[in-house]
Design a protein around this motif. Structure first.
Motif, PDB file in Angstrom:
ATOM      1  N   VAL A  36       0.804  -1.237   0.000  1.00 14.84           N
ATOM      2  CA  VAL A  36       0.000   0.000   0.000  1.00 14.84           C
ATOM      3  C   VAL A  36       0.827   1.272   0.000  1.00 14.84           C
ATOM      4  CG1 VAL A  36      -1.952  -1.138   1.127  1.00 14.84           C
ATOM      5  CG2 VAL A  36      -0.268   0.064   2.528  1.00 14.84           C
ATOM      6  N   GLY A  37       2.141   1.164  -0.045  1.00 14.33           N
ATOM      7  CA  GLY A  37       2.986   2.349  -0.158  1.00 14.33           C
ATOM      8  C   GLY A  37       2.930   3.250   1.061  1.00 14.33           C
ATOM      9  N   ALA A  38       2.629   4.530   0.834  1.00 12.60           N
ATOM     10  CA  ALA A  38       2.695   5.555   1.873  1.00 12.60           C
ATOM     11  C   ALA A  38       1.709   5.327   3.018  1.00 12.60           C
ATOM     12  CB  ALA A  38       2.447   6.931   1.259  1.00 12.60           C
ATOM     13  N   GLU A  39       0.687   4.513   2.795  1.00 12.93           N
ATOM     14  CA  GLU A  39      -0.326   4.263   3.834  1.00 12.93           C
ATOM     15  C   GLU A  39       0.047   3.083   4.734  1.00 12.93           C
ATOM     16  OE1 GLU A  39      -3.012   6.301   4.048  1.00 12.93           O
ATOM     17  OE2 GLU A  39      -2.126   7.426   2.395  1.00 12.93           O
ATOM     18  N   ALA A  40       1.272   2.595   4.597  1.00 11.89           N
ATOM     19  CA  ALA A  40       1.686   1.376   5.298  1.00 11.89           C
ATOM     20  C   ALA A  40       1.519   1.463   6.806  1.00 11.89           C
ATOM     21  CB  ALA A  40       3.141   1.045   4.948  1.00 11.89           C
ATOM     22  N   GLU A  41       1.920   2.578   7.410  1.00 12.31           N
ATOM     23  CA  GLU A  41       1.833   2.717   8.875  1.00 12.31           C
ATOM     24  C   GLU A  41       0.387   2.593   9.349  1.00 12.31           C
ATOM     25  OE1 GLU A  41       4.076   3.036  11.257  1.00 12.31           O
ATOM     26  OE2 GLU A  41       5.927   3.593  10.215  1.00 12.31           O
ATOM     27  N   ASP A  42      -0.532   3.260   8.636  1.00 12.48           N
ATOM     28  CA  ASP A  42      -1.944   3.214   9.035  1.00 12.48           C
ATOM     29  C   ASP A  42      -2.514   1.804   8.911  1.00 12.48           C
ATOM     30  OD1 ASP A  42      -1.920   5.921   9.545  1.00 12.48           O
ATOM     31  OD2 ASP A  42      -2.697   6.465   7.576  1.00 12.48           O
ATOM     32  N   VAL A  43      -2.190   1.133   7.813  1.00 14.11           N
ATOM     33  CA  VAL A  43      -2.712  -0.214   7.592  1.00 14.11           C
ATOM     34  C   VAL A  43      -2.094  -1.179   8.603  1.00 14.11           C
ATOM     35  CG1 VAL A  43      -2.881  -2.124   5.946  1.00 14.11           C
ATOM     36  CG2 VAL A  43      -3.185   0.237   5.161  1.00 14.11           C
ATOM     37  N   ALA A  44      -0.795  -1.020   8.877  1.00 12.14           N
ATOM     38  CA  ALA A  44      -0.141  -1.871   9.882  1.00 12.14           C
ATOM     39  C   ALA A  44      -0.772  -1.651  11.256  1.00 12.14           C
ATOM     40  CB  ALA A  44       1.361  -1.588   9.924  1.00 12.14           C
ATOM     41  N   SER A  45      -1.128  -0.407  11.577  1.00 12.75           N
ATOM     42  CA  SER A  45      -1.786  -0.130  12.862  1.00 12.75           C
ATOM     43  C   SER A  45      -3.128  -0.849  12.952  1.00 12.75           C
ATOM     44  CB  SER A  45      -2.008   1.373  13.030  1.00 12.75           C
ATOM     45  OG  SER A  45      -0.784   2.039  13.139  1.00 12.75           O
ATOM     46  N   ASP A  46      -3.892  -0.813  11.869  1.00 16.74           N
ATOM     47  CA  ASP A  46      -5.165  -1.542  11.843  1.00 16.74           C
ATOM     48  C   ASP A  46      -4.939  -3.033  12.058  1.00 16.74           C
ATOM     49  OD1 ASP A  46      -6.521   0.801  11.360  1.00 16.74           O
ATOM     50  OD2 ASP A  46      -6.764   0.459   9.208  1.00 16.74           O
ATOM     51  N   ALA A  47      -3.897  -3.553  11.404  1.00 18.43           N
ATOM     52  CA  ALA A  47      -3.585  -4.978  11.543  1.00 18.43           C
ATOM     53  C   ALA A  47      -3.231  -5.307  12.997  1.00 18.43           C
ATOM     54  CB  ALA A  47      -2.438  -5.361  10.614  1.00 18.43           C
ATOM     55  N   TRP A  48      -2.423  -4.448  13.650  1.00 21.82           N
ATOM     56  CA  TRP A  48      -2.030  -4.715  15.032  1.00 21.82           C
ATOM     57  C   TRP A  48      -3.212  -4.648  15.985  1.00 21.82           C
ATOM     58  CZ3 TRP A  48       1.765  -7.377  16.768  1.00 21.82           C
ATOM     59  CH2 TRP A  48       2.944  -7.473  16.027  1.00 21.82           C
ATOM     60  N   LEU A  49      -4.178  -3.794  15.696  1.00 20.03           N
ATOM     61  CA  LEU A  49      -5.393  -3.767  16.525  1.00 20.03           C
ATOM     62  C   LEU A  49      -6.120  -5.108  16.445  1.00 20.03           C
ATOM     63  CD1 LEU A  49      -6.798  -0.198  15.745  1.00 20.03           C
ATOM     64  CD2 LEU A  49      -5.893  -1.028  17.933  1.00 20.03           C
ATOM     65  N   GLU A  50      -6.209  -5.651  15.235  1.00 25.18           N
ATOM     66  CA  GLU A  50      -6.871  -6.945  15.065  1.00 25.18           C
ATOM     67  C   GLU A  50      -6.057  -8.073  15.691  1.00 25.18           C
ATOM     68  OE1 GLU A  50      -8.571  -9.770  11.476  1.00 25.18           O
ATOM     69  OE2 GLU A  50      -8.440  -7.609  11.154  1.00 25.18           O
ATOM     70  N   ILE A  51      -4.741  -8.008  15.534  1.00 20.81           N
ATOM     71  CA  ILE A  51      -3.867  -9.026  16.130  1.00 20.81           C
ATOM     72  C   ILE A  51      -4.037  -9.031  17.648  1.00 20.81           C
ATOM     73  CG2 ILE A  51      -1.439  -9.593  16.600  1.00 20.81           C
ATOM     74  CD1 ILE A  51      -0.890  -8.515  13.674  1.00 20.81           C
ATOM     75  N   ALA A  52      -4.020  -7.847  18.257  1.00 19.46           N
ATOM     76  CA  ALA A  52      -4.180  -7.754  19.717  1.00 19.46           C
ATOM     77  C   ALA A  52      -5.550  -8.266  20.151  1.00 19.46           C
ATOM     78  CB  ALA A  52      -3.981  -6.307  20.165  1.00 19.46           C
ATOM     79  N   ARG A  53      -6.584  -7.918  19.387  1.00 21.94           N
ATOM     80  CA  ARG A  53      -7.947  -8.336  19.735  1.00 21.94           C
ATOM     81  C   ARG A  53      -8.097  -9.854  19.683  1.00 21.94           C
ATOM     82  NH1 ARG A  53     -11.849  -7.069  15.214  1.00 21.94           N
ATOM     83  NH2 ARG A  53     -11.207  -9.163  14.632  1.00 21.94           N
ATOM     84  N   ASP A  54      -7.492 -10.491  18.674  1.00 15.26           N
ATOM     85  CA  ASP A  54      -7.683 -11.927  18.454  1.00 15.26           C
ATOM     86  C   ASP A  54      -6.535 -12.792  18.982  1.00 15.26           C
ATOM     87  OD1 ASP A  54     -10.038 -11.268  17.199  1.00 15.26           O
ATOM     88  OD2 ASP A  54      -9.227 -11.408  15.176  1.00 15.26           O
ATOM     89  N   LEU A  55      -5.606 -12.197  19.711  1.00 12.92           N
ATOM     90  CA  LEU A  55      -4.411 -12.922  20.157  1.00 12.92           C
ATOM     91  C   LEU A  55      -4.750 -14.204  20.914  1.00 12.92           C
ATOM     92  CD1 LEU A  55      -1.317 -12.899  20.314  1.00 12.92           C
ATOM     93  CD2 LEU A  55      -1.530 -11.610  22.447  1.00 12.92           C
TER      94      LEU A  55
END
Length: 200
Positions: A54-73
């Motif tokens: 996703v290029g320049a939006e990587a940080e935002d998308v990674a943050s969304d991913a980490w929220l899901e990872i933490a929720r479903d850990l």
């Protein structure tokens, strides 16, 4: 979301897989420091994977991913390598969602957020060189056909083995290895003229 964790028919073992597996188990038991270790071990590869998608939006998308990872850990079952693949799958889904949203609703270009950030504590020259070499590598990978680019990102950048990368992409491990090999060969062929030009 499909299988959580999974069996590990592994060909390549990363040196920090044991540490990651132990940290995941402690984080699942509620140890916040252990989750910080998990993040430190997984985030660089995951962020590079997102930059390639996703290029320049990587940080935002990674943050969304980490929220899901933490929720479903708590639902994750597996070892360190399995966790790395599970996290990469979640991140890829968030990246594909982001790309679909962008197609439906193109954004106007604003100020680059990185231009507004204050410098950190690390050596500026070293940080600049690392950023440029990472950016250059991701730009090269982005020139590959999508299947090869994703295979190279997962196998080389994120460090997943063929089995884990195959799970992320929904393909057979051999197919992912072949795509990564073809992508790397294509990149090497593209670099040959540049290396010859820089030679003695």
């Amino acid at each position: 979301m499909g299988r959580v964790g999974g069996d590990q028919r592994r060909g390549r073992i990363r040196s920090d897989d044991g540490e990651l597996g132990a940290a995941v188990a402690r984080a699942q038991a509620g140890d916040e420091r252990a989750f910080a270790v998990v993040y430190r071990l997984v985030h660089p590869g995951l962020l590079a994977q997102m930059r390639g998608l996703v290029g320049a939006e990587a940080e935002d998308v990674a943050s969304d991913a980490w929220l899901e990872i933490a929720r479903d850990l708590a639902r994750f079952r597996g070892d360190g390598a399995g966790f790395r693949g599970w996290a990469a799958t979640i991140a890829r889904h968030r990246a594909l969602d982001h790309l679909r949203r962008q197609k439906r609703r193109p954004r106007t270009v604003g100020l680059d957020r990185e231009a507004l950030e204050l410098p950190g504590g690390q050596d500026t020259a070293e940080a600049a060189l690392e950023f440029l070499s990472t950016r250059w590598a991701l730009q090269l990978i982005a020139t590959l056909p999508r299947e090869q680019a994703e295979a190279v990102l997962l196998r080389v950048v994120a460090g997943l083995d063929g089995v884990a990368a195959g799970r992320v992409l929904g393909k057979r491990p051999g197919s992912v290895r072949t795509s990564a090999h073809r992508g790397l060969r294509r990149l090497a062929q593209g670099l040959e003229p540049e290396l010859e030009a820089d030679g003695p």
